[in-house]
Design an enzyme around this catalytic site. Structure first.
Site, PDB file in Angstrom:
ATOM      1  N   HIS A 200      -1.887   3.331  -7.138  1.00  0.00           N
ATOM      2  CA  HIS A 200      -3.168   4.022  -7.330  1.00  0.00           C
ATOM      3  C   HIS A 200      -2.952   5.462  -7.791  1.00  0.00           C
ATOM      4  CE1 HIS A 200      -5.040   0.552  -5.569  1.00  0.00           C
ATOM      5  NE2 HIS A 200      -4.418   0.711  -4.423  1.00  0.00           N
TER       6      HIS A 200
ATOM      7  N   LYS B 295       0.824  -1.196   0.000  1.00  0.00           N
ATOM      8  CA  LYS B 295       0.000   0.000   0.000  1.00  0.00           C
ATOM      9  C   LYS B 295       0.864   1.254   0.000  1.00  0.00           C
ATOM     10  CE  LYS B 295      -3.978  -0.190   0.173  1.00  0.00           C
ATOM     11  NZ  LYS B 295      -4.991  -0.263  -0.906  1.00  0.00           N
TER      12      LYS B 295
END
Length: 346
Positions: free
Chosen positions: A95, A77
């Site tokens: 992302h 992440k």
């Protein structure tokens, strides 16, 4: 051939229990000549001692910033906010390529430091299919949490568990009413996981995929009690839910779980909320009359950290053994350069 030095970093997010490489696969990497440094981590599901036992070196948490320049920093992440410039090659879910919030900042940090991002979302085969993904477990947990919420049994705060323990909580109990459920994106990894999660709860969901959403029957969607969205859009499509749908007095939909969590992206198919939910507060009430509850947790598989990490690591291992020569990594790097060039033009 230069020795590959992988640096498995501690995850900065307190609720991230997963890892991209489990100890049994770390053993294989070390045996193949990979130098693997593993940071200490208080929350990783596998303790650092298990990595030491298979030949890995260890380092303090967050020490990747001073790792040798040739080290490839491996994570899952988001990175911490510092340093401003990222000099290493990084492998994680960035992302940042669909104009998500914070994307420009992340790409700017790579530009400032001269590093590169190999985004795991774009580690794909020559047909565009992801080679390592958590989708199944994201869908499974999305359905599981939706069921538990709808039946009034969702624990708060959420805590990691194992599949056997989770499945026991999903079994129908006396007093549980039947309800209708819908999985959108039912044929993909996340969709298959959601279907399995509903099956564990004794629920037979309606399953929609591309054919059913091409000309969306929004009335039929709203006539389900529970919906799990497992669609990962790659190009703009009309939204599945709009604000006006939420205000429909005839709406039957009461529980909505968005597995994809594309909030803030122009590709978001559920533009009816502006922030994700968290383990401490997994549910957000979107409407009161009639009620509609949202679950939108962007690291769902971390609630089953051992199972999801083991599956992901097994898929990623053969790719790491071929780093950076393989075609998938080249495609990753090309996509990073494309996104960086788009960032510079803005």
């Amino acid at each position: 051939m230069t020795e590959l030095h992988l640096w498995l970093r501690h995850e900065d997010r307190a609720t991230e229990r997963r890892t991209s490489i489990v100890p049994s696969d770390a053993r294989r990497l070390v045996a193949d000549g990979v130098r693997l440094t593993v940071e200490e981590s208080p929350q990783r599901i596998f303790p650092v001692e298990e990595y030491e036992a298979v030949g890995c070196r260890t380092a303090p948490a967050a020490s990747w910033v001073s790792a040798p320049e040739d080290a490839v920093v491996l994570g899952l992440k988001e990175l911490p906010a510092r340093p401003d410039g990222l000099a290493h090659r990084h492998i994680f879910f960035g992302h940042a390529y669909k104009r998500q919030p914070g994307a420009a900042d992340l790409l700017g940090r790579f530009a400032a430091g001269g590093g590169a991002l190999f985004d795991l979302e774009y580690l794909v085969d020559d047909k565009g299919r992801r080679l390592a993904a958590f989708g199944f477990w994201a869908g499974y947990l999305g359905a599981a949490l939706a069921v538990l919420r709808h039946r009034g049994r969702l624990p708060v705060p959420l805590t990691p568990t194992g599949r056997q323990e989770l499945d026991e909580t999903l079994r129908s109990a006396a007093g549980d009413e039947e309800f209708t459920a819908l999985v959108v994106g039912a044929l993909g990894r996340s969709g298959r996981g959601a279907r399995a999660g509903f099956a564990a709860a004794g629920v037979d969901p309606t399953c929609w995929d591309i054919d059913e959403t091409r000309d969306l029957d929004r009335r039929a969607l709203l006539d389900h009690d529970v919906m799990v969205n497992a669609v990962l859009a790659t190009s703009p499509v009309p939204p599945f839910l709009r604000e006006t749908d939420l205000d429909d007095p005839a709406r039957r939909l009461r529980t909505l779980c968005d597995v994809t969590c594309d909030v803030g992206s122009p590709l978001n198919v559920l533009p009816v909320y502006d922030r994700t939910t968290e383990w401490a507060e997994p549910v957000r009430r979107l409407r009161e009359d009639p009620p509609l509850d949202l679950i939108a947790i962007d690291n769902l598989p971390s609630l089953l950290p051992k199972e999801s990490s083991t599956d992901f690591s097994a898929a990623l291992l053969p790719q790491l053994l071929d780093f950076p020569a393989g075609g998938p990594w080249a495609r990753c790097l090309d996509r990073f350069h494309q996104a960086s060039e788009e960032f510079r033009r803005v």
